[in-house]
Design a protein around this motif. Sequence first.
Motif, PDB file in Angstrom:
ATOM      1  N   MET A  89      31.328  -5.343  15.295  1.00  0.00           N
ATOM      2  CA  MET A  89      31.467  -4.358  14.619  1.00  0.00           C
ATOM      3  C   MET A  89      30.234  -3.228  14.759  1.00  0.00           C
ATOM      4  N   ILE A  90      29.160  -3.735  14.570  1.00  0.00           N
ATOM      5  CA  ILE A  90      27.632  -2.683  14.835  1.00  0.00           C
ATOM      6  C   ILE A  90      27.614  -2.435  16.220  1.00  0.00           C
ATOM      7  N   LEU A 106      27.566  10.119   9.819  1.00  0.00           N
ATOM      8  CA  LEU A 106      28.622   9.569   9.951  1.00  0.00           C
ATOM      9  C   LEU A 106      28.265   8.049  10.409  1.00  0.00           C
ATOM     10  N   LYS A 107      27.284   7.911  11.477  1.00  0.00           N
ATOM     11  CA  LYS A 107      26.816   6.692  12.017  1.00  0.00           C
ATOM     12  C   LYS A 107      26.253   5.862  10.891  1.00  0.00           C
ATOM     13  N   LEU A 108      25.368   6.423   9.860  1.00  0.00           N
ATOM     14  CA  LEU A 108      24.650   5.659   8.753  1.00  0.00           C
ATOM     15  C   LEU A 108      25.964   5.280   7.818  1.00  0.00           C
ATOM     16  N   ALA A 109      26.924   6.144   7.567  1.00  0.00           N
ATOM     17  CA  ALA A 109      27.884   5.565   6.764  1.00  0.00           C
ATOM     18  C   ALA A 109      28.638   4.404   7.390  1.00  0.00           C
ATOM     19  N   GLY A 110      28.784   4.225   8.822  1.00  0.00           N
ATOM     20  CA  GLY A 110      29.372   3.096   9.376  1.00  0.00           C
ATOM     21  C   GLY A 110      28.659   1.805   9.271  1.00  0.00           C
ATOM     22  N   GLN A 111      27.273   2.075   9.244  1.00  0.00           N
ATOM     23  CA  GLN A 111      26.280   1.003   9.089  1.00  0.00           C
ATOM     24  C   GLN A 111      26.408   0.505   7.992  1.00  0.00           C
ATOM     25  N   LEU A 112      26.481   1.194   6.651  1.00  0.00           N
ATOM     26  CA  LEU A 112      26.586   0.825   5.477  1.00  0.00           C
ATOM     27  C   LEU A 112      27.999  -0.041   5.116  1.00  0.00           C
ATOM     28  N   LEU A 113      28.885   0.809   5.789  1.00  0.00           N
ATOM     29  CA  LEU A 113      30.247  -0.146   5.664  1.00  0.00           C
ATOM     30  C   LEU A 113      30.223  -1.610   6.285  1.00  0.00           C
ATOM     31  N   ILE A 114      29.474  -1.710   7.286  1.00  0.00           N
ATOM     32  CA  ILE A 114      29.555  -2.928   8.122  1.00  0.00           C
ATOM     33  C   ILE A 114      28.646  -3.807   7.213  1.00  0.00           C
ATOM     34  N   VAL A 134      14.927 -16.077  -9.787  1.00  0.00           N
ATOM     35  CA  VAL A 134      15.932 -15.440 -10.566  1.00  0.00           C
ATOM     36  C   VAL A 134      17.339 -15.094  -9.496  1.00  0.00           C
ATOM     37  N   THR A 135      18.368 -15.792 -10.224  1.00  0.00           N
ATOM     38  CA  THR A 135      19.465 -15.593  -9.224  1.00  0.00           C
ATOM     39  C   THR A 135      20.191 -13.955  -9.761  1.00  0.00           C
ATOM     40  N   ALA A 136      20.364 -13.544  -8.612  1.00  0.00           N
ATOM     41  CA  ALA A 136      20.823 -11.921  -8.663  1.00  0.00           C
ATOM     42  C   ALA A 136      22.278 -12.157  -8.873  1.00  0.00           C
ATOM     43  N   SER A 137      22.964 -11.012  -9.479  1.00  0.00           N
ATOM     44  CA  SER A 137      24.330 -10.862  -9.585  1.00  0.00           C
ATOM     45  C   SER A 137      24.879 -10.731  -8.343  1.00  0.00           C
ATOM     46  N   PRO A 138      26.094 -10.746  -8.302  1.00  0.00           N
ATOM     47  CA  PRO A 138      26.804 -10.627  -6.986  1.00  0.00           C
ATOM     48  C   PRO A 138      26.674  -9.187  -6.418  1.00  0.00           C
ATOM     49  N   SER A 139      26.693  -8.146  -7.294  1.00  0.00           N
ATOM     50  CA  SER A 139      26.459  -6.726  -6.959  1.00  0.00           C
ATOM     51  C   SER A 139      25.010  -6.456  -6.460  1.00  0.00           C
ATOM     52  N   VAL A 140      24.116  -7.125  -7.248  1.00  0.00           N
ATOM     53  CA  VAL A 140      22.792  -6.847  -6.789  1.00  0.00           C
ATOM     54  C   VAL A 140      22.385  -7.500  -5.420  1.00  0.00           C
ATOM     55  N   SER A 141      23.083  -8.744  -4.991  1.00  0.00           N
ATOM     56  CA  SER A 141      23.018  -9.140  -3.959  1.00  0.00           C
ATOM     57  C   SER A 141      23.561  -8.479  -3.061  1.00  0.00           C
ATOM     58  N   MET A 142      24.495  -7.940  -3.120  1.00  0.00           N
ATOM     59  CA  MET A 142      25.371  -7.289  -2.109  1.00  0.00           C
ATOM     60  C   MET A 142      24.472  -5.678  -1.703  1.00  0.00           C
ATOM     61  N   ALA A 143      23.780  -5.373  -2.684  1.00  0.00           N
ATOM     62  CA  ALA A 143      23.425  -3.850  -2.711  1.00  0.00           C
ATOM     63  C   ALA A 143      21.972  -4.346  -1.956  1.00  0.00           C
ATOM     64  N   ILE A 144      21.083  -5.376  -2.117  1.00  0.00           N
ATOM     65  CA  ILE A 144      19.851  -5.728  -1.672  1.00  0.00           C
ATOM     66  C   ILE A 144      20.119  -5.953  -0.291  1.00  0.00           C
ATOM     67  N   THR A 145      21.147  -6.997   0.099  1.00  0.00           N
ATOM     68  CA  THR A 145      21.624  -7.308   1.388  1.00  0.00           C
ATOM     69  C   THR A 145      21.933  -6.196   2.414  1.00  0.00           C
ATOM     70  N   ALA A 146      22.864  -5.125   2.027  1.00  0.00           N
ATOM     71  CA  ALA A 146      23.274  -3.808   2.540  1.00  0.00           C
ATOM     72  C   ALA A 146      22.095  -3.201   3.076  1.00  0.00           C
ATOM     73  N   PHE A 147      21.076  -2.911   1.877  1.00  0.00           N
ATOM     74  CA  PHE A 147      19.878  -2.106   2.103  1.00  0.00           C
ATOM     75  C   PHE A 147      18.843  -2.603   3.252  1.00  0.00           C
ATOM     76  N   LEU A 148      18.774  -3.904   3.457  1.00  0.00           N
ATOM     77  CA  LEU A 148      17.800  -4.604   4.213  1.00  0.00           C
ATOM     78  C   LEU A 148      18.647  -4.462   5.775  1.00  0.00           C
ATOM     79  N   LEU A 149      19.922  -4.821   5.800  1.00  0.00           N
ATOM     80  CA  LEU A 149      20.507  -4.656   7.098  1.00  0.00           C
ATOM     81  C   LEU A 149      20.421  -2.921   7.567  1.00  0.00           C
ATOM     82  N   VAL A 150      20.825  -2.070   6.705  1.00  0.00           N
ATOM     83  CA  VAL A 150      20.688  -0.583   7.224  1.00  0.00           C
ATOM     84  C   VAL A 150      19.404  -0.459   7.584  1.00  0.00           C
ATOM     85  N   ALA A 151      18.446  -0.613   6.960  1.00  0.00           N
ATOM     86  CA  ALA A 151      16.895  -0.315   7.074  1.00  0.00           C
ATOM     87  C   ALA A 151      16.507  -0.813   8.336  1.00  0.00           C
ATOM     88  N   SER A 152      16.773  -2.246   8.485  1.00  0.00           N
ATOM     89  CA  SER A 152      16.300  -2.739   9.804  1.00  0.00           C
ATOM     90  C   SER A 152      17.172  -2.472  11.043  1.00  0.00           C
TER      91      SER A 152
END
Length: 407
Positions: A89-90, A106-114, A134-152
């Motif tokens: 997809m990416i 538009l490209k940033l939105a696509g990266q975030l969705l993926i 500390v075990t992160a909540s599912p929403s926090v885990s998804m947010a951190i993961t998505a942020f790291l992916l988009v940043a990298s």
Amino acid sequence: MRVYVFLAAIAGAVTWMTTPLIRHLAIRLGAVGEVRARDVHTVPTPRMGGLGMLLGFVAAVLVAQGIPFTRGLVSEGRQAWVVAVGGVMICLLGIADDLWDLDWMLKLAGQLLISVYVSWGGLQIISLPLGSLVTASPSVSMAITAFLLVASINAVNFVDGLDGLAAGIVAIGGIAFGAYSYILSRSSPSYASLATLIDVAMVGVCVGFLLHNWHPAKLFMGDSGSMLLGYLITCASIVLTGHIDPASVHSSIYLPVFMPILLPILVLFLPVLDMCLAIVRRVSKGQSPMHPDRMHLHHRMLRIGHSVQGAVLILWGWAALIAFGSITILVVPAMYVLVGMFVAAAVLTVATMLPYLRHRVPEIRAENAAMHANGQHISGHRHAEGTPAGHHDAGDDASGSAGSGRR
């Protein structure tokens, strides 16, 4: 180890063999990078090389499914396929940008969705070392993961400005992180092997593509390649950092491994640094963070006198110093690592500044010589002005009448 080397060779060979075909396809489709004011290349060059990288990575995953040692990683869990589907997809998003130059929002939105899709599919950072585990909540885990992916993804995209630069830096980071994940896999293989598989396949596609991308490049990786590489190296980090059981490994090892934000930044230090500097520079001028300019690290290297190949090799050296240093310090006494890094940094600093010094030192010498000559000229001029008076005094001593006559 032999299995991983074999898989890297498969990924590299498929990438190397398919890249010429991708080049012809890019030309047919019109995915050719025109020469812009900020570009280093001087002739239009086809891009979309990320498609060949994707084929190499998928080939390595398919071959891994048929090898007993790695079969379980692909067939029994869904993470490997989530990573592969996300990679497809990416890469398709990058191909669209290579073809039609998508708007950055538009490209940033696509990266975030993926990234959200990949996180939702199970590739998440589950635990964080905030003082204690500390075990992160599912929403926090998804947010951190998505942020790291988009940043990298965007960090590698920012640094992709010279032939071979991005592929080499990612390969170096992949080797460093893959070596560390392999060390962990020897004591806890169920946790680290998938990370190692992703890393070695990624390193293989980088090497295979570099054979076509070294200056002067026959093909650019384009956004399809830079975004794919940023995505893959972060996926490997998330697989490792998010699924380590702290009770199964020694505290001196698992704590650094649980640095889900630190590790991608260290492995991709130069791209992340370049991205942060570019964002600060552009925002401070009132421009969009994605506004293009010629102030990236590689542009500065060329400006002080480096050739394209020389700039790439030196930036590779800095990337290796930071990536291997940050990983080695986790398993080797810090004092030895810091001394070695200091020596290597001194050598790289000299190599980085050498062209500037070669041009600047003669200029300084010329300026000093000119100032010295000018000083002598002024001194000589003053001496010449003072000579008649001196001669007059001597005349007075020799003949008072002559002096009186001149008065």
